[in-house]
Enzyme design. Structure first.
Site, PDB file in Angstrom:
ATOM      1  N   ARG A 256      -7.245   0.332  12.853  1.00  0.00           N
ATOM      2  CA  ARG A 256      -5.884   0.673  12.456  1.00  0.00           C
ATOM      3  C   ARG A 256      -5.952   1.799  11.433  1.00  0.00           C
ATOM      4  O   ARG A 256      -7.000   2.078  10.856  1.00  0.00           O
ATOM      5  CB  ARG A 256      -5.149  -0.530  11.865  1.00  0.00           C
TER       6      ARG A 256
ATOM      7  N   ASP B 184      -9.879   1.065  -4.261  1.00  0.00           N
ATOM      8  CA  ASP B 184      -8.789   1.157  -3.281  1.00  0.00           C
ATOM      9  C   ASP B 184      -8.171   2.548  -3.388  1.00  0.00           C
ATOM     10  O   ASP B 184      -8.863   3.515  -3.661  1.00  0.00           O
ATOM     11  CB  ASP B 184      -7.797   0.018  -3.504  1.00  0.00           C
TER      12      ASP B 184
ATOM     13  N   GLU C 244     -12.360  -5.650   9.212  1.00  0.00           N
ATOM     14  CA  GLU C 244     -13.206  -5.272   8.076  1.00  0.00           C
ATOM     15  C   GLU C 244     -14.665  -5.682   8.304  1.00  0.00           C
ATOM     16  O   GLU C 244     -15.382  -6.004   7.358  1.00  0.00           O
ATOM     17  CB  GLU C 244     -12.672  -5.873   6.773  1.00  0.00           C
TER      18      GLU C 244
ATOM     19  N   ASN D 205     -10.154   4.708   2.127  1.00  0.00           N
ATOM     20  CA  ASN D 205      -9.035   4.843   1.191  1.00  0.00           C
ATOM     21  C   ASN D 205      -9.039   6.249   0.611  1.00  0.00           C
ATOM     22  O   ASN D 205     -10.080   6.803   0.319  1.00  0.00           O
ATOM     23  CB  ASN D 205      -9.097   3.793   0.089  1.00  0.00           C
TER      24      ASN D 205
ATOM     25  N   ASN E 179      -5.177   3.470   7.839  1.00  0.00           N
ATOM     26  CA  ASN E 179      -5.044   2.955   6.483  1.00  0.00           C
ATOM     27  C   ASN E 179      -4.361   3.996   5.586  1.00  0.00           C
ATOM     28  O   ASN E 179      -3.254   4.420   5.875  1.00  0.00           O
ATOM     29  CB  ASN E 179      -6.398   2.507   5.937  1.00  0.00           C
TER      30      ASN E 179
ATOM     31  N   GLU F  41       0.844  -1.209   0.000  1.00  0.00           N
ATOM     32  CA  GLU F  41       0.000   0.000   0.000  1.00  0.00           C
ATOM     33  C   GLU F  41       0.873   1.251   0.000  1.00  0.00           C
ATOM     34  O   GLU F  41       2.077   1.203   0.224  1.00  0.00           O
ATOM     35  CB  GLU F  41      -0.903   0.037   1.247  1.00  0.00           C
TER      36      GLU F  41
END
Length: 285
Positions: free
Chosen positions: A99, A192, A120, A146, A101, A16
């Site tokens: 967390r 994403d 999730e 995202n 991202n 990522e």
């Protein structure tokens, strides 16, 4: 436009956050689940990696030469010279299941980032802005965040709920957002990480969609850049002319059969494009 080229078979479970570092002429990216920070040098193909303190969603360059990293539980400063991480500020002590991202740096040097339920399962994620040492909750109620990303004129901020396959758009001015609306939805895979080029076209990594989707500034779907792996997590513009898309990929959630069919999933890729992106901003510390 060229075909995707594999730069580094990094084998990230969840690659990522690729980001172009013009000063060092390198690309930084993370493996969230592998708890690694990676650096790829574009001059010589050099590769370096560091263990992170916990799952880390992004590592973005700051104006003092360090990186600010979104580590689970808070923001950390990373010193590339020593390899040391130091805590800057706690994030969501009251949401221990979450967390950090994806993240983005605005032209004013502010850091925007999202959080998510690590399993999730719950819509406990939120969008934050960090500027002048102050953390501000901007929006709430996301499954998997995202982005965000800004239009070239700074008037529109895009942010995703990946679980819902939905890209939202907000009006943006002076570090504030308003008028949340559905901008687009992805049909092939889950939306994403996003980046915007200088013409205002939104480039969206497709998790499970085998490529990078492109959307016009009015939300029209313009097609996709096809990839040889199914999970493209983010495409970020870089290179001296900002015409190279650096793309992270993943093998998270894949069966053994799917991984065998995509042995290069989790690698760092590049694609040459015709329209340049926007310069990478530095976090103002």
């Amino acid at each position: 436009m060229s075909a995707p080229e594999l730069l580094w078979d990094a084998r990230c479970e969840l690659g990522e956050g690729p980001v172009w570092d013009a000063a060092r002429r390198c690309v930084w990216f993370v493996d969230i689940k592998g708890r690694r920070l990676h650096r790829y040098g574009v001059e010589d193909g050099s590769k370096a990696s560091w263990a992170t303190p916990d799952q880390t969603g992004f590592a973005l360059p700051a104006d003092d030469g360090s990186l600010v990293c979104g580590v689970r539980g808070g923001l950390h400063r990373f010193d590339p010279g020593t390899g040391d991480f130091s805590a800057l500020i706690e994030v969501e002590r009251d949401r221990p299941q979450n967390r950090i991202n994806d993240g983005f740096v605005a032209p004013d040097g502010s850091l925007w980032f999202g959080t998510m339920d690590d399993s999730e399962a719950e819509k406990s994620g939120a969008l934050y802005r960090w500027a002048n040492g102050v953390l501000t909750l901007m929006d709430d109620g996301y499954g998997v965040t995202n982005g965000p990303a800004l239009s070239p004129d700074g008037a529109t901020l895009y942010h995703h709920d990946t679980l819902d396959k939905t890209i939202y758009a907000f009006g943006h001015a002076g570090g504030r957002i308003s008028g949340k609306r559905v901008f687009a939805r992805t049909e092939e895979g889950y939306c994403d990480g996003p980046s915007v080029d200088s013409a205002g076209t939104l480039h969206v990594g497709l998790f499970g969609g085998w490529g990078v989707a492109k959307f016009a500034s009015d939300g029209r779907y313009l097609g996709k850049i096809a990839f040889p792996v199914s999970a493209v997590t983010k495409a970020a513009f870089g290179g001296d002319d900002l015409k190279t898309l650096y793309c992270t990929t993943a093998w998270l959630h894949q069966s053994a059969e799917a991984r065998a069919a995509q042995p290069l999933a989790g690698g760092l890729y590049s694609v040459r494009v015709d329209t340049p992106g926007l310069p990478q901003n530095l976090i103002r510390l």
